[in-house]
Design a protein around this motif. Structure first.
Motif, PDB file in Angstrom:
ATOM      1  N   GLN A  96       0.841  -1.205   0.000  1.00 14.87           N
ATOM      2  CA  GLN A  96       0.000   0.000   0.000  1.00 14.87           C
ATOM      3  C   GLN A  96       0.876   1.255   0.000  1.00 14.87           C
ATOM      4  N   GLN A  97       1.927   1.193   0.825  1.00 15.88           N
ATOM      5  CA  GLN A  97       2.752   2.377   1.030  1.00 15.88           C
ATOM      6  C   GLN A  97       3.646   2.681  -0.180  1.00 15.88           C
ATOM      7  N   HIS A  98       4.302   1.638  -0.715  1.00 15.97           N
ATOM      8  CA  HIS A  98       5.287   1.883  -1.770  1.00 15.97           C
ATOM      9  C   HIS A  98       4.706   1.856  -3.167  1.00 15.97           C
ATOM     10  N   TYR A  99       3.605   1.148  -3.355  1.00 14.93           N
ATOM     11  CA  TYR A  99       3.059   1.046  -4.708  1.00 14.93           C
ATOM     12  C   TYR A  99       1.680   1.692  -4.795  1.00 14.93           C
ATOM     13  N   GLY A 100       1.119   1.995  -3.651  1.00 15.85           N
ATOM     14  CA  GLY A 100      -0.176   2.685  -3.650  1.00 15.85           C
ATOM     15  C   GLY A 100      -1.352   1.826  -4.047  1.00 15.85           C
ATOM     16  N   TRP A 101      -1.159   0.490  -3.929  1.00 10.28           N
ATOM     17  CA  TRP A 101      -2.245  -0.391  -4.359  1.00 10.28           C
ATOM     18  C   TRP A 101      -2.960  -1.001  -3.152  1.00 10.28           C
ATOM     19  N   PRO A 102      -4.246  -0.799  -3.086  1.00 14.79           N
ATOM     20  CA  PRO A 102      -4.992  -1.457  -2.015  1.00 14.79           C
ATOM     21  C   PRO A 102      -5.320  -2.891  -2.414  1.00 14.79           C
ATOM     22  N   LEU A 103      -4.994  -3.832  -1.534  1.00 14.95           N
ATOM     23  CA  LEU A 103      -5.239  -5.249  -1.843  1.00 14.95           C
ATOM     24  C   LEU A 103      -6.590  -5.682  -1.290  1.00 14.95           C
ATOM     25  N   LYS A 104      -7.251  -6.528  -2.041  1.00 13.53           N
ATOM     26  CA  LYS A 104      -8.526  -7.069  -1.602  1.00 13.53           C
ATOM     27  C   LYS A 104      -8.519  -8.582  -1.788  1.00 13.53           C
ATOM     28  N   ARG A 105      -8.913  -9.306  -0.779  1.00 18.75           N
ATOM     29  CA  ARG A 105      -8.981 -10.776  -0.885  1.00 18.75           C
ATOM     30  C   ARG A 105     -10.255 -11.163  -1.635  1.00 18.75           C
ATOM     31  N   ILE A 106     -10.097 -11.933  -2.673  1.00 19.03           N
ATOM     32  CA  ILE A 106     -11.304 -12.314  -3.406  1.00 19.03           C
ATOM     33  C   ILE A 106     -11.695 -13.760  -3.159  1.00 19.03           C
ATOM     34  N   GLU A 107     -10.769 -14.570  -2.706  1.00 22.45           N
ATOM     35  CA  GLU A 107     -11.097 -15.984  -2.610  1.00 22.45           C
ATOM     36  C   GLU A 107     -10.176 -16.664  -1.614  1.00 22.45           C
ATOM     37  N   SER A 108     -10.735 -17.634  -0.903  1.00 22.06           N
ATOM     38  CA  SER A 108      -9.907 -18.477  -0.051  1.00 22.06           C
ATOM     39  C   SER A 108     -10.279 -19.922  -0.310  1.00 22.06           C
ATOM     40  N   LEU A 109      -9.278 -20.765  -0.355  1.00 26.09           N
ATOM     41  CA  LEU A 109      -9.507 -22.192  -0.510  1.00 26.09           C
ATOM     42  C   LEU A 109      -8.916 -22.876   0.696  1.00 26.09           C
ATOM     43  N   VAL A 110      -9.731 -23.656   1.383  1.00 24.06           N
ATOM     44  CA  VAL A 110      -9.311 -24.237   2.648  1.00 24.06           C
ATOM     45  C   VAL A 110      -9.240 -25.750   2.524  1.00 24.06           C
ATOM     46  N   SER A 111      -8.135 -26.306   2.936  1.00 20.23           N
ATOM     47  CA  SER A 111      -8.024 -27.759   2.949  1.00 20.23           C
ATOM     48  C   SER A 111      -7.239 -28.184   4.179  1.00 20.23           C
ATOM     49  N   ARG A 157     -10.653 -35.293  -0.201  1.00 20.00           N
ATOM     50  CA  ARG A 157     -11.701 -35.344  -1.222  1.00 20.00           C
ATOM     51  C   ARG A 157     -12.447 -34.033  -1.348  1.00 20.00           C
ATOM     52  N   ILE A 158     -12.066 -33.079  -0.552  1.00 17.86           N
ATOM     53  CA  ILE A 158     -12.844 -31.846  -0.585  1.00 17.86           C
ATOM     54  C   ILE A 158     -11.930 -30.682  -0.266  1.00 17.86           C
ATOM     55  N   GLN A 159     -12.297 -29.565  -0.754  1.00 15.81           N
ATOM     56  CA  GLN A 159     -11.599 -28.330  -0.435  1.00 15.81           C
ATOM     57  C   GLN A 159     -12.664 -27.264  -0.341  1.00 15.81           C
ATOM     58  N   LEU A 160     -12.596 -26.467   0.667  1.00 13.58           N
ATOM     59  CA  LEU A 160     -13.613 -25.431   0.821  1.00 13.58           C
ATOM     60  C   LEU A 160     -13.219 -24.213   0.016  1.00 13.58           C
ATOM     61  N   ARG A 161     -14.157 -23.696  -0.730  1.00 17.09           N
ATOM     62  CA  ARG A 161     -13.901 -22.456  -1.480  1.00 17.09           C
ATOM     63  C   ARG A 161     -14.708 -21.364  -0.829  1.00 17.09           C
ATOM     64  N   ILE A 162     -14.037 -20.331  -0.445  1.00 17.94           N
ATOM     65  CA  ILE A 162     -14.709 -19.233   0.246  1.00 17.94           C
ATOM     66  C   ILE A 162     -14.595 -17.986  -0.611  1.00 17.94           C
ATOM     67  N   ASN A 163     -15.699 -17.547  -1.163  1.00 21.38           N
ATOM     68  CA  ASN A 163     -15.695 -16.344  -1.993  1.00 21.38           C
ATOM     69  C   ASN A 163     -16.155 -15.160  -1.173  1.00 21.38           C
ATOM     70  N   LEU A 164     -15.430 -14.083  -1.286  1.00 23.99           N
ATOM     71  CA  LEU A 164     -15.744 -12.903  -0.471  1.00 23.99           C
ATOM     72  C   LEU A 164     -16.193 -11.748  -1.357  1.00 23.99           C
TER      73      LEU A 164
END
Lengths: 240, 240
Positions: free
Chosen positions: A171-186, B233-240
């Motif tokens: 954010q500070q050096h490149y001025g880009w705000p990051l946003k999380r769009i997806e998480s994959l949990v295993s 056998r599974i992975q959780l996908r979390i979309n925000l």
DNA sequence: TAGTGGTCTAGACCACGCA
DNA sequence: GCGTGGTCTAGACCACTAG
């Protein structure tokens, strides 16, 4: 010397494991070293292999670990499987009331593997910056992360970044705000050095979260992160 | 008879495990039985205990399982740890293109344990309906769930409900639309019958999801569900 | 009853960590 | 060099499963 029931249906190694488990919970601290296998064999009046079998069970449970040439050691965090102990949750590491800290363990540029390239919308083997971190809460390791950034968007990243919040730095050096769009949990068993870094047994599971962060303005993928949590120390809370 | 390097740094049991792992992947089907430990000991010209050590490693990896008095069997789903193999995801079981099915394994009324009571805003030991289900995709078990409903809101639930979608049933008979407000995700080793029900090894992790569903209209907690997924056998996908 | 895996013993030697 | 855990052998007997 502890008495064992030789003619019980309960196996001797299992009885020994129970005695040791109780001893450990009552008289040992994390990091303590058990008596040697030879001594335990004398104490219980059994063969050393039977002691080994008992210790295998404790290793499987995550109670102790063996260190070749040194001894068998009680692990830092005796694992508690009761559901009741998990009714307190944390939202994120930052939101913990605990003192948190972070170590940067590795900073390199490397060609993107196919998985990393896919998530970052790059071609395989395009250069990516890889940063590996270890985060702790109250001195206790919580998770290790591998962060991947496309080098094309981050010139001088490695030279400029030293330590501290990665997203804050961007954010500070490149001025880009990051946003999380997806998480994959295993859930997986620990691989590589992860078990050692998290000071956890290799037989206990890891919560693995793959997350993709994009530039909030134009949706360009800027970070792919693979975080491995020691599963008995963290629980993900997902609010919808 | 396969040749082993007796003076290699690689341990004999480890060499044998490698050979067996390869044999299994090339010539065995899930459910097949390995040669007996005695036969394998003859084939590799080692002691039976060394064969046992090799098989222990395969059990730990989730490749095979022992059945006392019967033999050592190849498990249904050889576990593949490569990240590439996990790049296909599923959103929910219902969204799978696969044929899905569900079995109801248990239907009872019981006093709420403290954890369940908390999540449902009940007093401990208030009566709750507990329904345990097993869900499959293409004949393959995917997850087991324990669903808890406060009995005060669901009279005649056990009599009326037979099988099929629980949320559909509630919507239809009580007219309440359910909304998921929270999910808690953790990773644990299988407990109780879960490993057997999911036909997975006890050494492999489970993805455990606690979810709370409320009445969409007034926010009353109506369901607490604890779902255990076979993690490979599974992975959780979390979309925000 | 025969064949399988499960447990236990006894003893040997090797590999690692440390003083 | 000593003590630790790691590997391998040899043999015995038990417990479970199936024909």
């Amino acid at each position: 010397m502890t008495l064992l029931k030789r003619n019980s249906t309960e196996k001797i190694y299992s009885q020994i494991a129970n005695v040791l488990r109780q001893d450990i919970s009552q008289h040992y601290q994390p990091g303590d070293c058990l008596a040697s296998e030879f001594e335990l064999a004398e104490r219980f009046q059994v063969n050393r292999h039977t002691i080994r079998h008992a210790i295998e069970a404790l290793i499987q449970e995550g109670v102790v670990e063996r260190r070749h040439g040194k001894g068998t050691f009680v692990l830092t965090q005796p694992i508690d499987y009761t559901v009741a102990a998990k009714t307190r949750f944390t939202q994120t590491l930052k939101n913990l009331g605990k003192t948190t800290s972070m170590q940067v363990r590795r900073k390199v540029v490397m060609p993107a593997e196919t998985g990393v390239a896919q998530h970052l919308a790059l071609k395989p083997r395009d250069p990516v910056i890889c940063i590996e971190t270890l985060r702790l809460a109250d001195q206790q390791p919580i998770c290790v992360s591998s962060h991947y950034f496309p080098q094309c968007h981050f010139p001088d990243f490695l030279e400029l970044y030293q330590t501290g919040s990665l997203h804050g730095f961007i954010q500070q050096h490149y001025g880009w705000p990051l946003k999380r769009i997806e998480s994959l949990v295993s859930a997986v068993l620990p691989q590589g050095d992860d078990a050692a870094l998290l000071s956890m047994p290799k037989s206990q599971p890891i919560l693995r979260v793959k997350s993709i962060n994009v530039n909030e303005r134009d949706g360009t993928p800027l970070e792919y992160a693979l975080t491995r949590f020691c599963a008995d120390r963290i629980q993900l809370r997902i609010n919808l």
